[in-house]
Design a protein around this motif. Sequence first.
Motif, PDB file in Angstrom:
ATOM      1  N   ASP A 352      16.545  -9.004  10.857  1.00 49.60           N
ATOM      2  CA  ASP A 352      17.908  -9.160  10.457  1.00 49.60           C
ATOM      3  C   ASP A 352      19.110  -8.494  10.742  1.00 49.60           C
ATOM      4  O   ASP A 352      19.990  -8.595  10.623  1.00 49.60           O
ATOM      5  CB  ASP A 352      18.307  -9.412   8.855  1.00 49.60           C
ATOM      6  CG  ASP A 352      16.864 -10.538   8.371  1.00 49.60           C
ATOM      7  OD1 ASP A 352      16.594 -11.129   8.997  1.00 49.60           O
ATOM      8  OD2 ASP A 352      16.482 -10.171   7.239  1.00 49.60           O
ATOM      9  N   SER A 386       5.671 -20.534   4.155  1.00 45.14           N
ATOM     10  CA  SER A 386       6.413 -19.963   4.716  1.00 45.14           C
ATOM     11  C   SER A 386       7.507 -19.558   3.863  1.00 45.14           C
ATOM     12  O   SER A 386       7.968 -20.339   2.923  1.00 45.14           O
ATOM     13  CB  SER A 386       7.298 -20.699   5.716  1.00 45.14           C
ATOM     14  OG  SER A 386       6.263 -21.015   6.951  1.00 45.14           O
ATOM     15  N   ASP A 387       8.229 -18.301   3.922  1.00 47.69           N
ATOM     16  CA  ASP A 387       9.498 -18.141   2.872  1.00 47.69           C
ATOM     17  C   ASP A 387      10.726 -18.568   3.417  1.00 47.69           C
ATOM     18  O   ASP A 387      11.897 -17.848   2.709  1.00 47.69           O
ATOM     19  CB  ASP A 387       9.269 -16.463   2.682  1.00 47.69           C
ATOM     20  CG  ASP A 387       9.439 -15.636   3.876  1.00 47.69           C
ATOM     21  OD1 ASP A 387       9.747 -16.340   5.189  1.00 47.69           O
ATOM     22  OD2 ASP A 387       9.442 -14.242   3.964  1.00 47.69           O
ATOM     23  N   HIS A 388      10.722 -19.527   4.150  1.00 46.42           N
ATOM     24  CA  HIS A 388      12.026 -20.241   4.552  1.00 46.42           C
ATOM     25  C   HIS A 388      11.741 -21.498   4.437  1.00 46.42           C
ATOM     26  O   HIS A 388      10.577 -22.004   4.532  1.00 46.42           O
ATOM     27  CB  HIS A 388      12.196 -19.747   6.188  1.00 46.42           C
ATOM     28  CG  HIS A 388      13.426 -19.876   6.662  1.00 46.42           C
ATOM     29  ND1 HIS A 388      14.581 -19.238   6.818  1.00 46.42           N
ATOM     30  CD2 HIS A 388      13.884 -21.109   7.053  1.00 46.42           C
ATOM     31  CE1 HIS A 388      15.737 -19.707   7.196  1.00 46.42           C
ATOM     32  NE2 HIS A 388      15.247 -21.028   7.353  1.00 46.42           N
ATOM     33  N   GLU A 450       2.312 -16.506   9.682  1.00 45.35           N
ATOM     34  CA  GLU A 450       2.445 -15.776   8.582  1.00 45.35           C
ATOM     35  C   GLU A 450       3.654 -16.191   7.669  1.00 45.35           C
ATOM     36  O   GLU A 450       4.619 -16.907   8.265  1.00 45.35           O
ATOM     37  CB  GLU A 450       2.707 -14.294   9.080  1.00 45.35           C
ATOM     38  CG  GLU A 450       1.592 -13.614   9.823  1.00 45.35           C
ATOM     39  CD  GLU A 450       1.498 -12.139   9.948  1.00 45.35           C
ATOM     40  OE1 GLU A 450       2.691 -11.430   9.809  1.00 45.35           O
ATOM     41  OE2 GLU A 450       0.746 -11.580  10.488  1.00 45.35           O
ATOM     42  N   ASP A 452       6.186 -14.850   6.599  1.00 44.72           N
ATOM     43  CA  ASP A 452       7.744 -14.604   7.237  1.00 44.72           C
ATOM     44  C   ASP A 452       8.154 -15.056   8.635  1.00 44.72           C
ATOM     45  O   ASP A 452       9.125 -14.688   9.355  1.00 44.72           O
ATOM     46  CB  ASP A 452       8.244 -13.293   7.047  1.00 44.72           C
ATOM     47  CG  ASP A 452       7.191 -12.154   8.084  1.00 44.72           C
ATOM     48  OD1 ASP A 452       6.086 -12.688   8.669  1.00 44.72           O
ATOM     49  OD2 ASP A 452       7.560 -11.213   8.209  1.00 44.72           O
ATOM     50  N   THR A 453       7.089 -15.609   9.331  1.00 47.50           N
ATOM     51  CA  THR A 453       7.427 -16.097  10.773  1.00 47.50           C
ATOM     52  C   THR A 453       8.468 -16.888  11.167  1.00 47.50           C
ATOM     53  O   THR A 453       9.205 -16.592  12.064  1.00 47.50           O
ATOM     54  CB  THR A 453       5.994 -16.724  11.270  1.00 47.50           C
ATOM     55  OG1 THR A 453       4.855 -15.795  10.996  1.00 47.50           O
ATOM     56  CG2 THR A 453       5.992 -17.007  12.751  1.00 47.50           C
ATOM     57  N   ARG A 455      11.247 -17.476   9.155  1.00 47.30           N
ATOM     58  CA  ARG A 455      12.444 -17.079   8.894  1.00 47.30           C
ATOM     59  C   ARG A 455      13.009 -15.688   9.761  1.00 47.30           C
ATOM     60  O   ARG A 455      13.819 -15.676  10.342  1.00 47.30           O
ATOM     61  CB  ARG A 455      12.100 -16.076   7.482  1.00 47.30           C
ATOM     62  CG  ARG A 455      13.493 -15.099   7.221  1.00 47.30           C
ATOM     63  CD  ARG A 455      13.420 -14.556   5.717  1.00 47.30           C
ATOM     64  NE  ARG A 455      12.042 -13.893   5.587  1.00 47.30           N
ATOM     65  CZ  ARG A 455      11.991 -12.478   5.815  1.00 47.30           C
ATOM     66  NH1 ARG A 455      12.898 -11.783   6.697  1.00 47.30           N
ATOM     67  NH2 ARG A 455      10.745 -11.834   5.737  1.00 47.30           N
ATOM     68  N   THR A 456      11.719 -14.920  10.510  1.00 43.27           N
ATOM     69  CA  THR A 456      12.098 -14.084  11.343  1.00 43.27           C
ATOM     70  C   THR A 456      12.392 -14.584  12.730  1.00 43.27           C
ATOM     71  O   THR A 456      13.283 -14.250  13.344  1.00 43.27           O
ATOM     72  CB  THR A 456      10.755 -13.207  11.610  1.00 43.27           C
ATOM     73  OG1 THR A 456      10.534 -12.632  10.208  1.00 43.27           O
ATOM     74  CG2 THR A 456      11.018 -12.120  12.615  1.00 43.27           C
ATOM     75  N   GLN A 459      16.096 -15.964  13.266  1.00 41.94           N
ATOM     76  CA  GLN A 459      17.441 -15.044  12.804  1.00 41.94           C
ATOM     77  C   GLN A 459      18.083 -14.855  14.277  1.00 41.94           C
ATOM     78  O   GLN A 459      19.387 -14.765  14.183  1.00 41.94           O
ATOM     79  CB  GLN A 459      16.696 -13.639  12.445  1.00 41.94           C
ATOM     80  CG  GLN A 459      16.225 -13.776  11.014  1.00 41.94           C
ATOM     81  CD  GLN A 459      17.086 -14.287  10.001  1.00 41.94           C
ATOM     82  OE1 GLN A 459      18.409 -14.359   9.815  1.00 41.94           O
ATOM     83  NE2 GLN A 459      16.510 -15.378   9.356  1.00 41.94           N
TER      84      GLN A 459
END
Length: 734
Positions: A352, A386-388, A450, A452-453, A455-456, A459
């Motif tokens: 980020d 996913s965390d998104h 994964e 966080d994929t 979300r990452t 960005q």
Amino acid sequence: MTHHRRRAARRRDRTRRITPRTHWLLLSVFAVTLSTALLLQGYTHHMFGITSDAVTGVRGRSDMVPARVAHGGPVIAGAATSPHTARVRPRTIALTFDDGPDPTWTPRILEVLRRNHVHATFFVVGTQVVAHPELVRRIVADGHQIGIHTFTHPDLARLAPWQRSLELRETQLAVAGAAGVTTALLRPPYSSENGALDDADWSVLKQADAAGYVTVLSTQDAEDWQRPGARRILANATPHGHGGQVLLMHDAGGDRSQTVAALAALVPRLKAQGFRFATVSDAVGMAAPVQPAGLGDHLQGLALVRALQGGDRVVRLLGWLMYAAGAISVLRAAVVLTAARRHRRLRAGGPDRSWGPRVTEPVSVIVPAYNESAGIEAAVRSLLASDHPVEIIVVDDGSTDGTADLVEALGLPVRVIRRRNAGKPAALNSGLAAATCDLVVMVDGDTVFEPDTVRTIVQPFADPRVGAVSGNAKVVNRGGLLGRWQHIEYVVGFNLDRRLFDLAECMPTVPGAVGAFRRRALLDLGGVSDVTLAEDTDLTMALCRNGWRVVYEEGAKAWTEAPASLNALWRQRYRWCYGTLQAMWKHRGALVQRGAAGKLGRRGLIYLLLFQVLLPLLAPAVDIFALYGLVFLDPVRIIGLWLTFLLLQLLMGLYAFRLDGERPGPLWSLPLQQFVYRQLMYLVVIQSVFTAVSGSRLRWQRMERYGSLQPPVGAQPLPSDLTREEPPAASTPR
């Protein structure tokens, strides 16, 4: 009429099935021709060669040598039947020159002879004749006599009879091709006077006589091969008394400046002493040994000369190409490693850090699926973990294995769109039409993310100039050599290149396994095109040409299945390579454009052309030349060069594995990769290029799935207001 059309259609079908195999025949012919040319060139230039006349070996028994030959004259005839010899007339010098012609020294010697109005006999070496045929023509035109001195200057006594015949015949043909004459005169290399003949030498003379040759030895050796100085050569060449002599000198084989100087003084001195100079035949009174060549010999000789000259040019060209390829490869390694290090510094600080405000808006994830039942559950569950916030759209492209039914049976918040089979681009366009988010992630059905994929990977969209983001695809099935080799290729080849492309702003491919896009950027292009088989490369290049920046986010990891057999790997890479060639041709206009398109053209396309097309096309020739070097050149040097390049690749691999946080263990298989995997990859390129040039249309080739994917441990669907809906009718965005 209908019947004729059906027959024509069947003929076209047969042509399409047969024609692509033609290139393997052409490649085989090329490999055999090149190998033959190199073998011939290696034999003629590196098996033997001109060395000092002192290199004669230990003299053997001479029981078989007739006494009348051992104590007779230097010109020997009838060795196989009724041996007899001839001596040189008194006060006559038969000047003879061995080992030529040489482009430096032969013309100088000819000039000395011309000034003094004398003629000599030149015993030529076949390889030198091939290299300098114009000098042989000049020797004949100036009235001098030609004799043969074998083709490669070996010790004939140490060769098998068939090799001796080959040496004599090839030299004769070379002379016939170069000057249009044949000669009956032979001087075996490393020969000297009659008394030095042993039984092995006598067997050579008998075989030569059976082939129609008269052997010419020497009676006086100027010993100019020792380069003792012009004065010493002059002394050695001066006869003692008035007897006739066959004087041995050299016009090639090294620096002959001393010979030229001694000859310029010798001829006037001996003329002043009453000696006359003559060719060998005139000196002994034999019939003219040099005759016009027959048409057959002349044509065969011309073919031999042209073939060997062509081989010499091929070897020189391959040598230059190898040096160029080596230099380019080293330069590429330096540039890629430097770019990777700089890219790492720029990206330091987490996903980020530098793009702008954190991107939190929901993302539509499109999963095109065709017969993906083996891995689709793992892929979907990984996306839900996913965390998104995500909207997941699975587009079933006419699967026959129940892929859509399986996804629906999971009871998860996933939209499923069913459509008739029309290919991956159409499936992606259907998902794009159904997507409700401004950001879109595309993922293959054989890939898991994964947590966080997503979300990452989104960005970088904080930068409004970014239109697409490439993630970091990793091989999940790394077992066995093939899995390790592909793992190495993904980490070292693909990811290092992507870092370079990112810095150069010329990213050519966002992989289908993990890529993110602005939806409006795709809609502006009319969606995903189906005119190439590499729709991901075509789409990425189109975005670059439309002014969007495409970046690489190494932290966005996706795990994908790689082919587990050579056949499956071949089909996948064949499609990739052929599709990439299609995309490069389609976007060739970028080479002359400005801005982002120009960066893609003059950086990305040229890079792809050089390292993914031209160098692989040269690889078979390089491999054949490397084998040639091992056999005929310096094997220690060739092996040293190979080890140097292997070390360079190993260092690149260690650095790339470190950047990706991978353990370097698989790199032990890197040397083996050079003997199987590398050859497979360049054969893929060769077939792709031939297919593209022939205008054939390659059909979509689906990869076999192995069910090795697993969802992240503890994956649970995230709370979301994106509920499952009935799929709308599939449509292509425009």
